[in-house]
Scaffold this motif. Sequence first.
Motif, PDB file in Angstrom:
ATOM      1  N   HIS A 113       0.833  -1.200   0.000  1.00 59.89           N
ATOM      2  CA  HIS A 113       0.000   0.000   0.000  1.00 59.89           C
ATOM      3  C   HIS A 113       0.867   1.249   0.000  1.00 59.89           C
ATOM      4  N   VAL A 114       0.384   2.330  -0.620  1.00 56.27           N
ATOM      5  CA  VAL A 114       1.192   3.543  -0.736  1.00 56.27           C
ATOM      6  C   VAL A 114       0.447   4.792  -0.269  1.00 56.27           C
ATOM      7  N   ILE A 115      -0.650   4.627   0.479  1.00 56.66           N
ATOM      8  CA  ILE A 115      -1.386   5.788   0.975  1.00 56.66           C
ATOM      9  C   ILE A 115      -1.429   5.732   2.491  1.00 56.66           C
ATOM     10  N   THR A 116      -1.207   6.852   3.126  1.00 58.68           N
ATOM     11  CA  THR A 116      -1.251   6.898   4.589  1.00 58.68           C
ATOM     12  C   THR A 116      -2.030   8.109   5.055  1.00 58.68           C
ATOM     13  N   ARG A 129      -3.497  11.132  10.645  1.00 62.00           N
ATOM     14  CA  ARG A 129      -3.976  10.771  11.974  1.00 62.00           C
ATOM     15  C   ARG A 129      -4.145   9.258  12.045  1.00 62.00           C
ATOM     16  N   GLY A 130      -3.533   8.640  13.048  1.00 57.55           N
ATOM     17  CA  GLY A 130      -3.719   7.213  13.246  1.00 57.55           C
ATOM     18  C   GLY A 130      -2.568   6.388  12.715  1.00 57.55           C
ATOM     19  N   THR A 131      -2.108   6.658  11.519  1.00 56.22           N
ATOM     20  CA  THR A 131      -1.014   5.877  10.971  1.00 56.22           C
ATOM     21  C   THR A 131       0.285   6.648  11.092  1.00 56.22           C
ATOM     22  N   ILE A 132       1.330   6.046  10.584  1.00 52.04           N
ATOM     23  CA  ILE A 132       2.636   6.691  10.654  1.00 52.04           C
ATOM     24  C   ILE A 132       3.379   6.467   9.354  1.00 52.04           C
ATOM     25  N   GLY A 133       4.000   7.512   8.848  1.00 52.59           N
ATOM     26  CA  GLY A 133       4.832   7.400   7.662  1.00 52.59           C
ATOM     27  C   GLY A 133       6.229   7.857   8.018  1.00 52.59           C
ATOM     28  N   MET A 191      11.743   3.393  10.280  1.00 54.60           N
ATOM     29  CA  MET A 191      12.359   2.268   9.577  1.00 54.60           C
ATOM     30  C   MET A 191      12.622   1.108  10.519  1.00 54.60           C
ATOM     31  N   LEU A 192      13.057   1.404  11.755  1.00 51.17           N
ATOM     32  CA  LEU A 192      13.270   0.335  12.736  1.00 51.17           C
ATOM     33  C   LEU A 192      11.976  -0.423  13.011  1.00 51.17           C
ATOM     34  N   LEU A 193      10.873   0.329  13.155  1.00 50.35           N
ATOM     35  CA  LEU A 193       9.581  -0.322  13.380  1.00 50.35           C
ATOM     36  C   LEU A 193       9.176  -1.186  12.181  1.00 50.35           C
ATOM     37  N   GLU A 194       9.498  -0.722  10.983  1.00 53.24           N
ATOM     38  CA  GLU A 194       9.211  -1.509   9.789  1.00 53.24           C
ATOM     39  C   GLU A 194       9.992  -2.818   9.802  1.00 53.24           C
ATOM     40  N   PHE A 240       3.083   2.472   6.149  1.00 52.66           N
ATOM     41  CA  PHE A 240       1.709   2.791   5.795  1.00 52.66           C
ATOM     42  C   PHE A 240       0.721   1.762   6.342  1.00 52.66           C
ATOM     43  N   ASP A 241       1.209   0.548   6.613  1.00 48.61           N
ATOM     44  CA  ASP A 241       0.314  -0.528   7.009  1.00 48.61           C
ATOM     45  C   ASP A 241       0.428  -0.917   8.477  1.00 48.61           C
ATOM     46  N   LEU A 242       1.325  -0.274   9.206  1.00 44.67           N
ATOM     47  CA  LEU A 242       1.530  -0.643  10.605  1.00 44.67           C
ATOM     48  C   LEU A 242       0.272  -0.521  11.437  1.00 44.67           C
ATOM     49  N   VAL A 243      -0.569   0.451  11.124  1.00 46.31           N
ATOM     50  CA  VAL A 243      -1.778   0.660  11.928  1.00 46.31           C
ATOM     51  C   VAL A 243      -2.692  -0.552  11.904  1.00 46.31           C
ATOM     52  N   ARG A 244      -2.592  -1.373  10.873  1.00 44.87           N
ATOM     53  CA  ARG A 244      -3.449  -2.549  10.793  1.00 44.87           C
ATOM     54  C   ARG A 244      -3.132  -3.562  11.888  1.00 44.87           C
ATOM     55  N   LEU A 245      -1.925  -3.492  12.439  1.00 41.07           N
ATOM     56  CA  LEU A 245      -1.570  -4.386  13.540  1.00 41.07           C
ATOM     57  C   LEU A 245      -2.483  -4.170  14.734  1.00 41.07           C
TER      58      LEU A 245
END
Length: 209
Positions: A43-46, A49-53, A77-80, A88-93
């Motif tokens: 995914h390439v959209i963030t 509010r709520g997510t992190i880029g 990058m460390l979190l990735e 862009f997708d971390l919030v789905r966790l």
Amino acid sequence: MINMAVHQNLLRLKGFCMTPTERLLVYPFMANGSVASWLRDTHVITAVRGTIGHIAPEYLSTGKCTEKIDVFGYGVMLLELITGQRAFDLVRLANDEDVMLLDWVKGLLREKKLETLVDVDLKGSYLDVEVEQLIQVALLCTQSMPLERPKMSEVVRMLEGNGLAERWEECLKKDLFMQELNIAYNPNSDSIIADSTYNLCPDELSGSR
């Protein structure tokens, strides 16, 4: 406009190609590939509010590149790398679009629920203490206030095992103080909002940093 972005830690745009079916940006060759090429999601959209880029919150309001913005991007990058997912997708966790992601990560760290964050493809082949330290470094790098983020030289020392415990303890004390202050000024509040993006209007950014 992209070509005007000149920074010592950014690749310089070489050119572009646009056809009826393709739009390509041309950058210098990276022999080891980009971080994105090693992660699963596409995914390439963030939403701000709520997510992190990779873009630090203050850049959205000032438009100025600083070393502290680079530190923020490094923390993301460390979190990735830990989660195996793109920023862009971390919030789905968290299974919650309105979650304040960094606060959620900090909560999991506090509750020792590292397995919720770590990439499942690692199949448990990691040391909890090392992952915990990496998450601490990532959270220190992504603090909302630029001046509170460490310098990259400090990050290197922390990754080598020098000064991380002290810096993390200082961060926890600051968070506790802010929570007590928030409760004092908002006694009827049901929740504590500490995320740096809370006051930003929802927005969308296309592409990656």
